[in-house]
Structure formats: C-alpha cells, structure tokens
Scaffold this active site. Structure first.
Site, PDB file in Angstrom:
ATOM      1  N   ASP A   1      -1.819   3.326  -4.042  1.00 34.49           N
ATOM      2  CA  ASP A   1      -2.061   2.507  -5.227  1.00 34.49           C
ATOM      3  C   ASP A   1      -3.404   1.808  -5.033  1.00 34.49           C
ATOM      4  OD1 ASP A   1      -1.590   1.164  -7.671  1.00 34.49           O
ATOM      5  OD2 ASP A   1      -0.767  -0.561  -6.599  1.00 34.49           O
TER       6      ASP A   1
ATOM      7  N   GLU B   1      -2.663   6.894  -7.916  1.00 33.09           N
ATOM      8  CA  GLU B   1      -2.479   6.506  -9.316  1.00 33.09           C
ATOM      9  C   GLU B   1      -3.829   6.543 -10.028  1.00 33.09           C
ATOM     10  OE1 GLU B   1       0.554   3.474 -10.964  1.00 33.09           O
ATOM     11  OE2 GLU B   1      -1.310   2.360 -10.635  1.00 33.09           O
TER      12      GLU B   1
ATOM     13  N   ASP C   1       2.135  -3.921  -4.372  1.00 27.85           N
ATOM     14  CA  ASP C   1       1.218  -2.769  -4.323  1.00 27.85           C
ATOM     15  C   ASP C   1       1.770  -1.664  -3.417  1.00 27.85           C
ATOM     16  OD1 ASP C   1      -0.682  -3.958  -6.076  1.00 27.85           O
ATOM     17  OD2 ASP C   1      -1.468  -5.132  -4.406  1.00 27.85           O
TER      18      ASP C   1
END
Length: 169
Positions: free
Chosen positions: A7, A67, A139
């Site tokens: 992430d 992502e 996260d």
C-alpha cells in the site's frame, strides 16, 4: 505461493505477506516502511526503497501487488504519492517479480464484498481471513488486503487456465 501486497504512501508505506497453498491462506508478516516528513523528497524515497527492499529480501515473495493511485484534489499530494508508488513498483520488479495492480475499490470488493468499504471494515475482514494476525496499522491492513486480492485473482486465473487446458486437450 507467497504474495506480498504493498500500500504505497510517502510517510508510511504498508506491506503484508501471505502464503497461499490451494484454499489455505496464512499470514506471514506485515509492517510499515516509514520516511521522515522533514527530509527532502529524494531522501524519503530512498528510505522507503531501502526498507522495502530489505522486507522483500527477508520474506522472498513469489508474487507482488500494489494498489493503484487515485487522483484527488491535491495535485502535489497526488504527485508525491505517485512517486512513492514508483518505489513500490520498482522494488518487486527489480527482484524479477511480475507486479499486479489493483484499484482501491477492486481490493475492497475482493476482501470486504463492497467497493466502498472503510478502513475499519477492511481491517475486520483481514482479521477474519487471517486468524490471529496482529496488524501493524491501517496501511499494513490495506497491504494485506491487496495481497489477499492478488491471491484470489491469481487463483481464479489458474483455475481458468486449467479449465481451458482441459477443454482444449
């Protein structure tokens, strides 16, 4: 198969590693790579690069996913996030891994079942799918969700390939 989810973030880059053995999924590790907000951008990116490279070397994933960045109202913030995302793509690619990329809504839909889930819902579903996991922060939970999404995608692609081979053979 060992899958690493990443992430991207400039202050905190989340990472998560899972092992996938058929229908069984097991948590390996998760954490955060951090950079100091007072450092110049180049120093921050280098810190993230070095930390993520060490995590990758320690856990030796065979697949990785990141992502995708969405554009928001703050163009400068989006650009900086994009640069952190570049580090997140570079490290696994440098290790010879093919890197999957997923929109945030696709990750949420794969893990929670709806594309507009909040961070609490993601963390809850990650804990359900990886019993006993201790998550290093939101996260890291997102990174584990990305890894789970990629594992599901790879499993689906494998099933499709096997079915096509059976049908053609």
């Amino acid at each position: 198969m060992r899958v690493m989810g990443i992430d991207p973030g400039l202050r905190q880059l989340g990472w998560g590693v899972i092992d996938v053995d058929g229908p069984r999924i097991r948590h390996v590790a998760n954490g955060l790579c951090r950079s100091e907000g007072t450092d110049p951008l180049s120093v921050r990116l280098l810190a993230l690069y070095r930390q993520l490279k060490a995590v990758l070397a320690e856990h030796a994933p065979t697949a990785a996913a990141v992502e995708q960045t969405f554009v928001n109202k703050d163009a400068v913030g989006t650009l900086k996030l994009g640069q952190a995302r570049g580090v997140a793509l570079l490290v696994p690619a440098e290790a010879g891994l093919t890197v999957g990329e997923y929109l945030p809504n696709a990750v949420k839909k794969a893990v929670v079942g709806v594309g507009h889930a909040d961070k609490r819902q993601i963390q809850h579903m990650v804990k359900l799918q990886l019993p006993g996991v201790r998550i290093a922060g939101p996260d890291a939970a997102d990174a584990l969700a990305i890894a789970l999404c990629h594992a599901h995608h790879l499993q689906s692609a494998g099933h499709l390939s096997a079915a096509l081979l059976r049908a053609g053979g």
